[in-house]
Motif scaffolding. Structure first.
Motif, PDB file in Angstrom:
ATOM      1  N   TRP A  47       3.664   5.343   4.550  1.00 40.71           N
ATOM      2  CA  TRP A  47       2.211   5.223   4.726  1.00 40.71           C
ATOM      3  C   TRP A  47       1.856   4.323   5.893  1.00 40.71           C
ATOM      4  O   TRP A  47       0.919   4.599   6.639  1.00 40.71           O
ATOM      5  CB  TRP A  47       1.601   4.709   3.420  1.00 40.71           C
ATOM      6  CG  TRP A  47       0.145   4.345   3.449  1.00 40.71           C
ATOM      7  CD1 TRP A  47      -0.401   3.137   3.127  1.00 40.71           C
ATOM      8  CD2 TRP A  47      -0.968   5.190   3.782  1.00 40.71           C
ATOM      9  NE1 TRP A  47      -1.759   3.174   3.244  1.00 40.71           N
ATOM     10  CE2 TRP A  47      -2.140   4.426   3.648  1.00 40.71           C
ATOM     11  CE3 TRP A  47      -1.084   6.522   4.192  1.00 40.71           C
ATOM     12  CZ2 TRP A  47      -3.416   4.935   3.897  1.00 40.71           C
ATOM     13  CZ3 TRP A  47      -2.347   7.034   4.445  1.00 40.71           C
ATOM     14  CH2 TRP A  47      -3.498   6.250   4.295  1.00 40.71           C
ATOM     15  N   GLU A  48       2.609   3.223   6.108  1.00 42.74           N
ATOM     16  CA  GLU A  48       2.213   2.218   7.097  1.00 42.74           C
ATOM     17  C   GLU A  48       2.779   2.474   8.490  1.00 42.74           C
ATOM     18  O   GLU A  48       2.290   1.901   9.457  1.00 42.74           O
ATOM     19  CB  GLU A  48       2.671   0.823   6.643  1.00 42.74           C
ATOM     20  CG  GLU A  48       4.163   0.605   6.830  1.00 42.74           C
ATOM     21  CD  GLU A  48       4.621  -0.818   6.534  1.00 42.74           C
ATOM     22  OE1 GLU A  48       3.831  -1.650   6.069  1.00 42.74           O
ATOM     23  OE2 GLU A  48       5.813  -1.086   6.760  1.00 42.74           O
ATOM     24  N   ASP A  91       8.299   4.257   0.311  1.00 44.45           N
ATOM     25  CA  ASP A  91       6.929   4.737   0.139  1.00 44.45           C
ATOM     26  C   ASP A  91       5.946   3.893   0.951  1.00 44.45           C
ATOM     27  O   ASP A  91       4.990   4.425   1.538  1.00 44.45           O
ATOM     28  CB  ASP A  91       6.544   4.812  -1.348  1.00 44.45           C
ATOM     29  CG  ASP A  91       6.966   3.589  -2.152  1.00 44.45           C
ATOM     30  OD1 ASP A  91       7.597   2.672  -1.577  1.00 44.45           O
ATOM     31  OD2 ASP A  91       6.666   3.550  -3.356  1.00 44.45           O
ATOM     32  N   SER A 117      -3.157  12.244  -3.604  1.00 45.97           N
ATOM     33  CA  SER A 117      -4.301  11.334  -3.665  1.00 45.97           C
ATOM     34  C   SER A 117      -4.942  11.211  -2.285  1.00 45.97           C
ATOM     35  O   SER A 117      -4.257  11.295  -1.260  1.00 45.97           O
ATOM     36  CB  SER A 117      -3.842   9.953  -4.153  1.00 45.97           C
ATOM     37  OG  SER A 117      -4.902   9.032  -4.065  1.00 45.97           O
ATOM     38  N   ASP A 118      -6.260  11.010  -2.271  1.00 43.80           N
ATOM     39  CA  ASP A 118      -6.961  10.849  -1.004  1.00 43.80           C
ATOM     40  C   ASP A 118      -6.939   9.414  -0.510  1.00 43.80           C
ATOM     41  O   ASP A 118      -7.187   9.162   0.671  1.00 43.80           O
ATOM     42  CB  ASP A 118      -8.427  11.279  -1.155  1.00 43.80           C
ATOM     43  CG  ASP A 118      -8.550  12.777  -1.386  1.00 43.80           C
ATOM     44  OD1 ASP A 118      -7.627  13.506  -0.942  1.00 43.80           O
ATOM     45  OD2 ASP A 118      -9.527  13.199  -2.021  1.00 43.80           O
ATOM     46  N   THR A 119      -6.672   8.481  -1.415  1.00 42.09           N
ATOM     47  CA  THR A 119      -6.746   7.074  -1.044  1.00 42.09           C
ATOM     48  C   THR A 119      -5.465   6.359  -1.452  1.00 42.09           C
ATOM     49  O   THR A 119      -4.824   6.724  -2.437  1.00 42.09           O
ATOM     50  CB  THR A 119      -7.933   6.385  -1.738  1.00 42.09           C
ATOM     51  OG1 THR A 119      -7.801   6.587  -3.152  1.00 42.09           O
ATOM     52  CG2 THR A 119      -9.258   6.953  -1.256  1.00 42.09           C
ATOM     53  N   PRO A 120      -5.128   5.322  -0.700  1.00 37.00           N
ATOM     54  CA  PRO A 120      -3.949   4.531  -1.079  1.00 37.00           C
ATOM     55  C   PRO A 120      -4.293   3.551  -2.182  1.00 37.00           C
ATOM     56  O   PRO A 120      -5.465   3.301  -2.471  1.00 37.00           O
ATOM     57  CB  PRO A 120      -3.606   3.799   0.213  1.00 37.00           C
ATOM     58  CG  PRO A 120      -4.936   3.617   0.882  1.00 37.00           C
ATOM     59  CD  PRO A 120      -5.768   4.820   0.515  1.00 37.00           C
ATOM     60  N   ALA A 121      -3.257   2.971  -2.781  1.00 35.97           N
ATOM     61  CA  ALA A 121      -3.437   1.925  -3.778  1.00 35.97           C
ATOM     62  C   ALA A 121      -2.366   0.866  -3.561  1.00 35.97           C
ATOM     63  O   ALA A 121      -1.317   1.135  -2.961  1.00 35.97           O
ATOM     64  CB  ALA A 121      -3.319   2.506  -5.183  1.00 35.97           C
ATOM     65  N   THR A 153       0.454  -0.990  -5.029  1.00 34.05           N
ATOM     66  CA  THR A 153       1.362  -0.743  -6.162  1.00 34.05           C
ATOM     67  C   THR A 153       2.727  -1.368  -5.882  1.00 34.05           C
ATOM     68  O   THR A 153       3.082  -1.601  -4.729  1.00 34.05           O
ATOM     69  CB  THR A 153       1.587   0.761  -6.391  1.00 34.05           C
ATOM     70  OG1 THR A 153       2.343   1.276  -5.271  1.00 34.05           O
ATOM     71  CG2 THR A 153       0.274   1.527  -6.513  1.00 34.05           C
ATOM     72  N   GLN A 208       0.848  -1.196   0.000  1.00 33.64           N
ATOM     73  CA  GLN A 208       0.000   0.000   0.000  1.00 33.64           C
ATOM     74  C   GLN A 208       0.880   1.243   0.000  1.00 33.64           C
ATOM     75  O   GLN A 208       1.755   1.400   0.857  1.00 33.64           O
ATOM     76  CB  GLN A 208      -0.876   0.031   1.258  1.00 33.64           C
ATOM     77  CG  GLN A 208      -2.146  -0.753   1.144  1.00 33.64           C
ATOM     78  CD  GLN A 208      -3.176  -0.276   2.167  1.00 33.64           C
ATOM     79  OE1 GLN A 208      -3.215   0.900   2.536  1.00 33.64           O
ATOM     80  NE2 GLN A 208      -4.016  -1.206   2.611  1.00 33.64           N
ATOM     81  N   THR A 209       0.611   2.098  -0.950  1.00 32.97           N
ATOM     82  CA  THR A 209       1.291   3.389  -0.982  1.00 32.97           C
ATOM     83  C   THR A 209       0.229   4.459  -1.224  1.00 32.97           C
ATOM     84  O   THR A 209      -0.829   4.183  -1.785  1.00 32.97           O
ATOM     85  CB  THR A 209       2.345   3.452  -2.108  1.00 32.97           C
ATOM     86  OG1 THR A 209       1.688   3.229  -3.366  1.00 32.97           O
ATOM     87  CG2 THR A 209       3.412   2.390  -1.925  1.00 32.97           C
ATOM     88  N   LYS A 210       0.556   5.672  -0.802  1.00 31.90           N
ATOM     89  CA  LYS A 210      -0.389   6.774  -1.021  1.00 31.90           C
ATOM     90  C   LYS A 210       0.365   7.968  -1.575  1.00 31.90           C
ATOM     91  O   LYS A 210       1.276   8.493  -0.943  1.00 31.90           O
ATOM     92  CB  LYS A 210      -1.123   7.154   0.266  1.00 31.90           C
ATOM     93  CG  LYS A 210      -2.298   8.101   0.009  1.00 31.90           C
ATOM     94  CD  LYS A 210      -3.073   8.407   1.264  1.00 31.90           C
ATOM     95  CE  LYS A 210      -2.617   9.672   1.948  1.00 31.90           C
ATOM     96  NZ  LYS A 210      -2.627  10.872   1.103  1.00 31.90           N
TER      97      LYS A 210
END
Ligand code: CA
Length: 440
Positions: free
Chosen positions: A253-254, A249, A196-200, A202, A190-192
């Motif tokens: 996020w985490e 990245d 962006s408002d949401t993670p994806a 990737t 998971q990266t954000k």
């Protein structure tokens, strides 16, 4: 703390001439341990000791009848496919084996031909992890790294207030640690993106290495029984090179509010050779803090630790891209630093780790944390060298890097030199980034 003895004598030479070459990492004064077999065979892995361009097969040596007493017992433990039993025996056993090996390998030793029959050349060998690693703990001992990374996120306040008081660490993942030569797929996570408002989910886009030393624990301590700093080094088998790969990245996020998780647990790579503290005795240095800094709390301080708690180990990071490899171009140096600049010593890490009663076990691995020097160009991660990915590095062949690309091979090296002692080295640890698997 090991002291100098006949095994460190700079005048010692081996009947194996490659051990006497000025640029070898493995003179008779080093004698590091690893686990190997002849490559491409179904032989059992077993412990060995590096000498010159070769390896002393401890299984073969233990059957020659040339060893006796504690040295023989240690060689038998070292003949197994994992060195945990040797690690558990403690410094007296390791030292007895080192002395016996030193005498057998010396020029003029009457046993030379029998020992020569126990040698395997390193180019014919393949390696695996030196031992079963039960637990991996990663520290953060370079104040230069902590400050440089902290300044990327908190320019006005890079160093958090606990740093100068407590050796910062976290519990890592042991199952994904591999030996030099490890190739791993770029992690997915998971990266954000900032916009962006949401993670994806990737592939990691900010893949990094970390230049670290790895500390292998010898005898453990019972649960509930801390290791006093005066005894700490009796619990240390030796030191290796460690690349603690990091997905910056995913980490960003985490890791809030808890520490590293999937950003670190996809791979870590160690060198095959573990250099004992006894071999490092000529490169002990005083442990000093700037006068304006707090001195360590009493449980983390001792006269011996102050006098010679640090290790003068010169470290280097090299990169070979896929393009360089395909054209036969040598790896290029990215940075150099020295383990001497660590803010905490190995003894302090052992004592701090166990002060709450936590039990260490033979074969546990402790990472030093990224070893960066005081200058910006001495950063031990690409995050530091590129200022968080803002200033690309230019390579001699015209390529640039902000973070690692697929096909990149990162190589860490370490060696000790200076003074009257014969220089010794750690060999190298190398690892290669493979393309990511498709996100699930
Ligand atoms: Ca690390």
């Amino acid at each position: 703390m090991p002291t100098l003895n006949e095994t460190h004598d700079p005048a010692l030479q081996s009947w194996l001439e490659t051990a006497n070459l000025p640029d070898t990492d493995f003179p008779i004064q080093n004698l590091p341990f690893g686990v190997f077999r002849v490559a491409g065979t179904e032989e059992h892995f077993r412990g060995g000791v590096a000498i010159g361009d070769s390896i002393v097969d401890l299984h073969a040596l233990s059957e020659t009848g040339l060893l006796s007493g504690p040295a023989h017992e240690a060689a038998q433990a070292g003949a197994l496919p994992e060195l945990n039993a040797l690690m558990a025996l403690g410094p007296r056993a390791w030292s007895a084996l080192r002395l016996a090996l030193s005498r057998l390998l010396r020029r003029g030793a009457p046993e030379a031909s029998a020992v020569r029959a126990c040698l395997v050349t390193q180019v014919d060998a393949e390696y695996r992890l030196p031992c079963r690693i039960h637990d991996f703990t990663d520290f953060y001992t370079s104040i230069h790294h902590a400050t440089a990374v902290g300044s990327l996120f908190r320019p006005d306040n890079p160093l958090l207030p606990n740093y100068k008081w407590v050796p910062i660490g976290y519990h890592g993942r042991a199952s994904s640690i591999g030996v030099s030569g490890q190739a791993f797929h770029r992690p997915v996570g998971q990266t954000k993106a900032p916009d962006s408002d949401t993670p994806a989910l990737t592939p990691c886009r900010r893949l990094d290495y970390e230049l670290e030393m790895g500390v292998f624990i010898g005898p453990g301590n019972p649960l509930g029984t801390p290791v006093p700093i005066g005894d700490a080094e009796d619990h240390v088998f030796g030191i290796c090179l460690l690349n603690d790969w990091s997905a910056r990245d995913i980490q960003a996020w985490e890791s809030q509010p808890l520490g590293p998780f999937l950003a670190k647990s996809f791979a870590s790579t160690v060198s095959p050779w573990v250099v004992t503290l006894e071999a490092l005795a000529p490169w002990r240095r005083p442990f000093r803090r700037p006068a304006v800094d707090p001195q360590p709390l009493p449980y983390l301080s001792s006269p011996a630790n102050s006098a010679e708690g640090a290790f003068d180990i010169r470290l280097e990071v090299l990169l070979q891209t896929e393009a360089m490899r395909s054209r036969g171009e040598a790896p290029v140096s990215l940075s150099r630093s020295n383990f001497r600049d660590s803010y905490w010593t190995v003894a302090q890490l052992v004592t701090h780790h166990s002060v709450n009663g936590c039990n260490l076990q033979p074969g546990d691995l402790m990472g030093s944390g990224t070893q960066s020097g005081p200058e910006p160009e001495a950063g031990g991660s690409i995050l530091e060298l590129t200022r968080g990915g803002k200033q690309p590095i230019s390579l001699p062949n015209g390529e640039t890097r902000t973070f690692l690309e697929d096909g990149d091979t990162v190589i860490l090296r370490g060696h000790c030199e200076g003074g009257d002692a014969v220089p010794i080295g750690f060999g190298e640890v190398r690892g290669t980034v493979l393309p990511a698997h498709s996100p699930v």
